[in-house]
Motif scaffolding. Sequence first.
Motif, PDB file in Angstrom:
ATOM      1  N   PHE A   8       0.517  -0.990   0.106  1.00  0.00           N
ATOM      2  CA  PHE A   8       0.366  -0.024   0.179  1.00  0.00           C
ATOM      3  C   PHE A   8       1.248   0.923  -0.552  1.00  0.00           C
ATOM      4  O   PHE A   8       1.179   1.890  -1.142  1.00  0.00           O
ATOM      5  CB  PHE A   8      -1.207  -0.196   0.963  1.00  0.00           C
ATOM      6  N   PHE A   9       1.408   1.240   1.215  1.00  0.00           N
ATOM      7  CA  PHE A   9       2.746   1.981   1.429  1.00  0.00           C
ATOM      8  C   PHE A   9       3.534   2.638   0.161  1.00  0.00           C
ATOM      9  O   PHE A   9       4.097   4.014  -0.717  1.00  0.00           O
ATOM     10  CB  PHE A   9       3.367   2.666   2.457  1.00  0.00           C
ATOM     11  N   ASP A  10       4.257   0.574  -0.546  1.00  0.00           N
ATOM     12  CA  ASP A  10       5.177   1.478  -1.881  1.00  0.00           C
ATOM     13  C   ASP A  10       4.377   1.996  -2.782  1.00  0.00           C
ATOM     14  O   ASP A  10       5.476   2.601  -3.740  1.00  0.00           O
ATOM     15  CB  ASP A  10       5.770   0.644  -1.610  1.00  0.00           C
ATOM     16  N   TYR A  11       3.155   1.561  -2.937  1.00  0.00           N
ATOM     17  CA  TYR A  11       2.432   2.377  -4.183  1.00  0.00           C
ATOM     18  C   TYR A  11       1.982   3.372  -4.324  1.00  0.00           C
ATOM     19  O   TYR A  11       2.545   3.717  -5.291  1.00  0.00           O
ATOM     20  CB  TYR A  11       1.156   1.654  -4.805  1.00  0.00           C
TER      21      TYR A  11
ATOM     22  N   ILE B 170       2.468  10.625  -4.043  1.00  0.00           N
ATOM     23  CA  ILE B 170       1.817  11.435  -2.754  1.00  0.00           C
ATOM     24  C   ILE B 170       2.858  11.336  -1.460  1.00  0.00           C
ATOM     25  O   ILE B 170       3.922  10.099  -1.284  1.00  0.00           O
ATOM     26  CB  ILE B 170       0.952  10.188  -2.749  1.00  0.00           C
ATOM     27  N   LYS B 171       2.473  12.191  -1.147  1.00  0.00           N
ATOM     28  CA  LYS B 171       4.036  12.252   0.208  1.00  0.00           C
ATOM     29  C   LYS B 171       3.493  11.596   1.287  1.00  0.00           C
ATOM     30  O   LYS B 171       1.709  11.342   1.730  1.00  0.00           O
ATOM     31  CB  LYS B 171       3.466  14.017   0.580  1.00  0.00           C
ATOM     32  N   PRO B 172       4.132  11.361   2.080  1.00  0.00           N
ATOM     33  CA  PRO B 172       4.362   9.952   3.116  1.00  0.00           C
ATOM     34  C   PRO B 172       2.991  10.476   3.565  1.00  0.00           C
ATOM     35  O   PRO B 172       2.222   8.888   4.014  1.00  0.00           O
ATOM     36  CB  PRO B 172       5.599   9.620   3.706  1.00  0.00           C
ATOM     37  N   ASP B 173       3.374  11.452   4.495  1.00  0.00           N
ATOM     38  CA  ASP B 173       2.828  12.077   5.750  1.00  0.00           C
ATOM     39  C   ASP B 173       0.732  12.595   5.643  1.00  0.00           C
ATOM     40  O   ASP B 173       0.070  12.544   5.743  1.00  0.00           O
ATOM     41  CB  ASP B 173       3.197  13.164   6.559  1.00  0.00           C
ATOM     42  N   TRP B 174       1.061  12.208   3.712  1.00  0.00           N
ATOM     43  CA  TRP B 174      -0.409  12.806   3.262  1.00  0.00           C
ATOM     44  C   TRP B 174      -1.278  11.582   3.119  1.00  0.00           C
ATOM     45  O   TRP B 174      -2.804  11.487   3.126  1.00  0.00           O
ATOM     46  CB  TRP B 174      -0.419  14.347   2.313  1.00  0.00           C
ATOM     47  N   ILE B 175      -0.488  11.001   2.405  1.00  0.00           N
ATOM     48  CA  ILE B 175      -1.038   9.127   2.007  1.00  0.00           C
ATOM     49  C   ILE B 175      -1.536   8.711   3.745  1.00  0.00           C
ATOM     50  O   ILE B 175      -2.501   7.919   3.212  1.00  0.00           O
ATOM     51  CB  ILE B 175      -0.687   8.099   1.607  1.00  0.00           C
ATOM     52  N   THR B 176      -1.474   8.857   4.567  1.00  0.00           N
ATOM     53  CA  THR B 176      -1.688   8.501   5.652  1.00  0.00           C
ATOM     54  C   THR B 176      -2.934   9.387   6.329  1.00  0.00           C
ATOM     55  O   THR B 176      -3.396   8.715   7.121  1.00  0.00           O
ATOM     56  CB  THR B 176      -0.731   8.652   7.127  1.00  0.00           C
ATOM     57  N   VAL B 177      -2.627  10.759   6.318  1.00  0.00           N
ATOM     58  CA  VAL B 177      -4.524  11.609   5.847  1.00  0.00           C
ATOM     59  C   VAL B 177      -5.451  10.916   5.381  1.00  0.00           C
ATOM     60  O   VAL B 177      -5.675  10.574   5.789  1.00  0.00           O
ATOM     61  CB  VAL B 177      -3.973  12.610   5.716  1.00  0.00           C
ATOM     62  N   LEU B 178      -4.839  10.128   4.760  1.00  0.00           N
ATOM     63  CA  LEU B 178      -6.618   9.842   3.454  1.00  0.00           C
ATOM     64  C   LEU B 178      -6.751   8.789   4.065  1.00  0.00           C
ATOM     65  O   LEU B 178      -7.803   8.174   3.676  1.00  0.00           O
ATOM     66  CB  LEU B 178      -5.631   9.593   1.509  1.00  0.00           C
ATOM     67  N   PHE B 179      -5.682   7.281   4.685  1.00  0.00           N
ATOM     68  CA  PHE B 179      -5.960   6.374   4.870  1.00  0.00           C
ATOM     69  C   PHE B 179      -6.932   6.550   5.816  1.00  0.00           C
ATOM     70  O   PHE B 179      -7.489   6.138   5.952  1.00  0.00           O
ATOM     71  CB  PHE B 179      -4.558   5.534   5.096  1.00  0.00           C
TER      72      PHE B 179
ATOM     73  N   LEU C  57       5.118   9.069   9.384  1.00  0.00           N
ATOM     74  CA  LEU C  57       5.056   8.031   8.618  1.00  0.00           C
ATOM     75  C   LEU C  57       6.668   8.040   7.912  1.00  0.00           C
ATOM     76  O   LEU C  57       7.496   7.321   7.542  1.00  0.00           O
ATOM     77  CB  LEU C  57       4.667   7.351   6.995  1.00  0.00           C
ATOM     78  N   THR C  58       6.983   9.402   7.891  1.00  0.00           N
ATOM     79  CA  THR C  58       8.361   9.926   7.142  1.00  0.00           C
ATOM     80  C   THR C  58       9.196   9.801   8.521  1.00  0.00           C
ATOM     81  O   THR C  58       9.964   8.681   7.760  1.00  0.00           O
ATOM     82  CB  THR C  58       8.425  11.287   7.213  1.00  0.00           C
ATOM     83  N   LYS C  59       8.947   9.948   9.316  1.00  0.00           N
ATOM     84  CA  LYS C  59       9.804   9.169  10.301  1.00  0.00           C
ATOM     85  C   LYS C  59      10.140   7.463  10.646  1.00  0.00           C
ATOM     86  O   LYS C  59      11.501   7.824  10.720  1.00  0.00           O
ATOM     87  CB  LYS C  59       9.625   9.755  12.286  1.00  0.00           C
TER      88      LYS C  59
END
Length: 215
Positions: free
Chosen positions: A20-23, A30-39, A117-119
């Motif tokens: 999920f994150f890799d794709y 999509i920026k890492p910390d923004w995909i977590t917001v969408l998730f 997530l970036t951390k």
Amino acid sequence: MTHAYNESYLSNAKDRLSSFFDYAINDCKIKPDWITVLFINTGYAEQFERGNPAYVAGMSGVELARAVILKAYGRKELPKPTNSEECSPEYWAGWALAEYQWYCGRRFKDIFERIPLTKIIGMYSVYHEMDITNFIDTMEEFYKAAEGDSNLKRIRESRGLSQSELAEQSGIKVRNIQMYEQRVNNIDKAQAQTLYKLSRVLGCDIEDLLENPMM
């Protein structure tokens, strides 16, 4: 410690979240910390963290990412997944994070507000060849260390924004943001318009910014 769901689903969950994150990050850009917001905001994180078989086993990580992105943005042209034999830092982060979430039973929302997530991705170089227990122990230390921060600071940092960036995007003076984060000013008494502007940029509910929402 009570685990999030039955361990029989853990292997599938790790496989799905890693893909999920890799794709989403490497293929969809999509920026890492923004995909977590969408998730989180699309509701898929809640289903995943509960071990709903339809999400942790019933669809691939790429299918999950596409579902999240399509729900967030509507119709959107999405790229084909890159077939790579190498484990990216983003892939590893999803794999390790799935085990941590299963282990601690916390919501993804609470985890990401304390540990962006970036951390977690940045931990790859040190932890990817270690036993997973070392990663879990460090994550627990990070989580507990963040408990003393204000909600505004935790959420801002989880979005990868500096105080000045949040000020610029929200129209709220940086000094006011500093005062809220330091609890010099009580954010619970902030004007509704101020809270709305901050929550809109941060992609969260107004209640998430309050320190004592029930008061």
